[in-house]
Design a protein around this motif. Sequence first.
Motif, short mmCIF file in Angstrom:
data_model
loop_
_atom_site.label_atom_id
_atom_site.label_comp_id
_atom_site.label_asym_id
_atom_site.label_seq_id
_atom_site.Cartn_x
_atom_site.Cartn_y
_atom_site.Cartn_z
N HIS A 85 0.82 -1.20 0.00
CA HIS A 85 0.00 0.00 0.00
C HIS A 85 0.87 1.26 0.00
O HIS A 85 0.42 2.33 -0.45
N ASN A 86 2.08 1.15 0.52
CA ASN A 86 2.98 2.30 0.58
C ASN A 86 4.43 1.82 0.67
O ASN A 86 4.69 0.63 0.84
N TRP A 87 5.36 2.77 0.56
CA TRP A 87 6.77 2.41 0.60
C TRP A 87 7.18 1.90 1.97
O TRP A 87 8.11 1.10 2.09
N GLY A 88 6.53 2.36 3.02
CA GLY A 88 6.88 1.91 4.37
C GLY A 88 6.74 0.41 4.51
O GLY A 88 7.57 -0.25 5.16
N TRP A 224 3.92 -1.97 11.26
CA TRP A 224 4.13 -3.18 12.06
C TRP A 224 3.32 -3.17 13.35
O TRP A 224 3.17 -4.21 13.99
N ALA A 225 2.80 -1.98 13.75
CA ALA A 225 2.04 -1.89 15.00
C ALA A 225 0.53 -1.87 14.77
O ALA A 225 -0.23 -1.86 15.73
N GLU A 226 0.09 -1.83 13.50
CA GLU A 226 -1.34 -1.69 13.22
C GLU A 226 -2.18 -2.80 13.84
O GLU A 226 -3.22 -2.52 14.45
N ARG A 250 5.62 0.28 20.56
CA ARG A 250 6.37 -0.93 20.88
C ARG A 250 5.73 -1.66 22.05
O ARG A 250 5.60 -2.88 22.03
N LEU A 251 5.31 -0.91 23.09
CA LEU A 251 4.66 -1.53 24.24
C LEU A 251 3.35 -2.19 23.85
O LEU A 251 3.07 -3.32 24.22
N ILE A 252 2.55 -1.48 23.06
CA ILE A 252 1.27 -2.04 22.61
C ILE A 252 1.50 -3.33 21.84
O ILE A 252 0.77 -4.32 22.01
N THR A 253 2.54 -3.35 21.00
CA THR A 253 2.84 -4.54 20.21
C THR A 253 3.28 -5.70 21.10
O THR A 253 2.90 -6.85 20.88
N VAL A 254 4.09 -5.40 22.16
CA VAL A 254 4.50 -6.44 23.10
C VAL A 254 3.29 -7.07 23.77
O VAL A 254 3.17 -8.29 23.88
N LEU A 255 2.35 -6.23 24.22
CA LEU A 255 1.13 -6.73 24.87
C LEU A 255 0.30 -7.56 23.91
O LEU A 255 -0.22 -8.62 24.27
N TYR A 256 0.21 -7.10 22.67
CA TYR A 256 -0.61 -7.80 21.67
C TYR A 256 -0.03 -9.18 21.36
O TYR A 256 -0.74 -10.18 21.33
#
Length: 264
Positions: A85-88, A224-226, A250-256
Amino acid sequence: MKDSEFIAKIAPYAVEDMQRSRIAASLTIAQAALESAWGSSGLTVKANNLFGIKGSGPAGSVTMQTTEYVRGKAVQVPAAFRAYHNWGQSVADHSALITGGVSWNRGLYSRAIGTDGRTAAREIAAAGYATDPNYAAKLIRIMDDYNLYQYDEMKEDEEMSAEDKQRLLSLENELKEMRTLISGLSVSRDTLKTGVQEQGQSIKNIAERLVDIEGRAEMKVPAWAEPAVNAAVAAGLLDTPDGGSYDFYRLITVLYRAGLLVTE
């Protein structure tokens, strides 16, 4: 697209990704420039694919002609390439390849991680990323000509106040404790989810503490956090997805990833 425009567009993605993957932004930018012909390749224009990675991506795939060798002869054959969807997303996928290697050697490109751009270029070439014997020299020439090393300089600490540094240190200590706790859990996932739901306010309090340092690095939700952010919103732990800091996501991703973000 002018070279300067290409660099201006990709640099934010490369720098943001470097903070997570430890792959020099100068290497990412130089490889993207070389592989995509400075953003003008058909694959980049049609599918935001900067690195020629095959397969199916977040936006599906596109079929393009590519050169393959059959019995020693070069032939043009159709192949499916990943679409983004994008370069990122393309940058993140490229970094996943560098950090994760290949199925038969997960550490194939490990020596290109956590080092400067010139060294990374030589190491990735030595590992066989490309068959061109001048691949490393071409990457370094691009880095030198456009001073891409400036994007490798992490100036975050210089911009942080002493108070923010202390808050960040406290946050990192809390994350370490949380990782230790998660790794030692032996209860079932259902029991864990029930406990998290009962202690939901504690998780909210941790998230609220991050607000104090969000002002130094506010950003849109990284690709990567979506999934983690969406889960946090669904669980009622997050009201405003955008505008958080890198450490917040980063914290939200760790919890997920630990299965702690659940919808009541």
